[in-house]
Design a protein around this motif. Structure first.
Motif, mmCIF file in Angstrom:
data_model
loop_
_atom_site.group_PDB
_atom_site.id
_atom_site.type_symbol
_atom_site.label_atom_id
_atom_site.label_comp_id
_atom_site.label_asym_id
_atom_site.label_seq_id
_atom_site.Cartn_x
_atom_site.Cartn_y
_atom_site.Cartn_z
ATOM 1 N N THR A 144 0.833 -1.200 0.000
ATOM 2 C CA THR A 144 0.000 0.000 0.000
ATOM 3 C C THR A 144 0.868 1.251 0.000
ATOM 4 N N ILE B 272 2.085 1.784 -3.482
ATOM 5 C CA ILE B 272 1.048 2.387 -4.324
ATOM 6 C C ILE B 272 1.067 3.907 -4.166
ATOM 7 N N TRP C 20 2.176 6.859 -7.023
ATOM 8 C CA TRP C 20 1.395 8.050 -7.365
ATOM 9 C C TRP C 20 2.277 9.290 -7.315
ATOM 10 N N GLU D 148 -4.418 -2.272 -7.955
ATOM 11 C CA GLU D 148 -3.956 -0.877 -7.923
ATOM 12 C C GLU D 148 -2.536 -0.757 -8.461
ATOM 13 N N ARG E 59 -1.085 1.510 -11.624
ATOM 14 C CA ARG E 59 0.088 2.404 -11.617
ATOM 15 C C ARG E 59 1.044 2.055 -12.762
ATOM 16 N N ALA F 270 -7.098 2.549 -0.742
ATOM 17 C CA ALA F 270 -7.764 3.046 -1.942
ATOM 18 C C ALA F 270 -9.073 2.309 -2.173
ATOM 19 N N PHE G 196 -11.102 0.346 -4.972
ATOM 20 C CA PHE G 196 -10.735 -0.351 -6.208
ATOM 21 C C PHE G 196 -11.824 -1.333 -6.581
ATOM 22 N N THR H 258 -13.533 1.592 -11.040
ATOM 23 C CA THR H 258 -12.242 2.284 -10.999
ATOM 24 C C THR H 258 -11.358 1.860 -12.164
ATOM 25 N N ASP I 238 -11.065 9.870 -7.693
ATOM 26 C CA ASP I 238 -10.913 9.203 -8.987
ATOM 27 C C ASP I 238 -12.029 9.609 -9.943
#
Length: 415
Positions: A205, A208, A212, A251, A255, A295, A297, A301, A343
């Motif tokens: 996490t 992730i 970003w 996720e 990315r 997040a 997801f 998404t 999002d």
């Protein structure tokens, strides 16, 4: 004689190596001659524009990036003051001895700190950034104090995870408001604590969040590699994985795709989108559980990000066709669940941009107004919103409405 700039020099060198005139480069990239001339002379361009130039040369976008002295930074005493408590919490002074030079204070019970993290997370998702900014530095110190006071065994394990979660939330907030160096400190510390605890979901996490941040800094190669290697390391068994594990894995592939598509690597992006869709299908609904995966997801998404690729590719008609259809229709979202508001708002910026590019300035304004109404603080931190408003100012043929003038002032947009 044109002023020399690092980016302008690189583009000009590639153009001359190809034996092209500025007119030929404009034709190959789908840009105007004026835009090509502006890049070579002034040495800056929006990422989407630079990506088109790179694609014309058969390069990745990052191959056009140039090193050079940064532009002069204006006086920014207000931000220094506003971020002082974050810096104290994330970047304390370090001496030559082993003892810390700052006192984290009296520890609170771990359940209390955990509840405060959840409260701060709600503030973040409600776009109450001022309130989140006031809360987070103290929360980071509380989580640190709890970790220092924790003994061995389960208490320490929980304290490590609480501190990691507090750092991740701080990193996410700081990335949102574009305080990247502070955000990097928070995310990397969160990842290290996740590794220390042996909790790979917590560490993933954190990755992730760091990806970003790398995307925001146009560090596409690093983002793609980090996300891909982490996804490979945590690849779950679809039949037995928890929703949190599937969401983190999905996720990470989002990315990978986001970095690849921005870096003119469409095949890699397509494969990563396929993997993300596999994870989303396995979950079946939009999944949100901030205790296991920060997040939101799921299938919606994943579809939002497919439409984002179309926007980056300049297929604005396709963006509008798919924006409210299929998984993105209101009926589907009532059944499957809604994506994270951030999002969804980012998706609606793609829709607004498509309207501008196709000449529908009022439709674009309607999207901006809706986003401002629901997420005013969020939109102020989105350069894309400012770019859209600037395009409206440049292309609007009739007199600007009062609403347009107010939005331009709100976003600090200029023609």
């Amino acid at each position: 004689m044109a002023h020399s700039t690092p980016l302008g020099d690189i583009v000009r060198a590639h153009r001359r190596t190809a034996g092209w005139s500025q007119e030929r480069l404009a034709e190959e990239s789908g840009l105007s001659v004026g835009t090509v001339r502006n890049i070579e002379q002034r040495g800056h361009a929006r990422l989407e524009t630079l990506s088109k130039v790179a694609a014309a040369f058969g390069l990745t976008t990052t191959e056009l990036f140039a090193s050079g002295a940064p532009l002069p930074v204006g006086e920014d005493s207000q931000n220094r003051q506003l971020l002082a408590h974050f810096r104290q919490a994330l970047m304390p002074p370090v001496g030559i001895g082993p003892e810390p030079l700052t006192d984290p204070g009296e520890p609170e019970a771990l359940p209390v700190v955990r509840r405060r993290i959840e409260d701060a997370n709600q503030l973040y998702y409600a776009h109450r950034y001022d309130s989140a900014a006031r809360m987070l530095p103290g929360l980071l110190r509380s989580a640190e104090a709890a970790l220092v006071a924790a003994g061995d065994g389960e208490d320490r394990q929980e304290a490590v995870l609480v501190r990691a979660d507090a750092l991740f939330l701080a990193g996410k907030y700081l990335t949102q408001v574009r305080q990247y160096d502070l955000a990097y400190q928070a995310h990397t510390a969160s990842i290290r604590l996740g590794r220390e605890s042996g909790n790979m979901l917590t560490a993933a996490t954190g990755v992730i969040g760091l990806c970003w941040l790398l995307l925001r800094q146009d560090r596409f190669d690093e983002c793609e590699h980090l996300a891909a290697t982490t996804a490979e390391a945590i690849e779950p068994k679809l039949s037995t994985a928890s929703r949190g594990q599937l969401a983190a894995w999905g996720e990470l592939h989002l990315r990978v795709a986001a970095a690849a598509i921005r870096n003119n690597r469409p095949d890699e992006a397509k494969e990563a989108r396929r993997m993300a869709a596999t994870a989303a299908a396995a979950i079946g609904v939009e999944h949100t559980d901030h205790r296991s995966h920060f997040a939101c997801f799921g299938p919606v998404t994943a579809e939002l990000k497919v439409v984002e690729d179309l926007a980056l590719a300049g297929d604005h008609r396709a963006v509008l066709r798919r924006a409210d259809d299929g998984l993105l229709s209101q009926s589907a979202m009532r059944k499957i669940g809604k994506p994270a508001e951030n999002d969804y708002n980012r998706h609606r910026l793609d829709v607004a941009q498509a309207h501008v590019k196709l000449g529908s300035t009022q439709d674009a304004m309607d999207e901006l107004v809706r986003i401002r109404t629901t997420a005013g603080e969020w939109i102020k931190h989105q350069p894309m919103a400012r770019y859209i408003m600037e395009d409206i100012l440049r292309t609007r043929k009739r007199t600007l409405t009062k609403e347009m003038r107010e939005m331009a002032a709100y976003l600090d947009a200029h023609a």
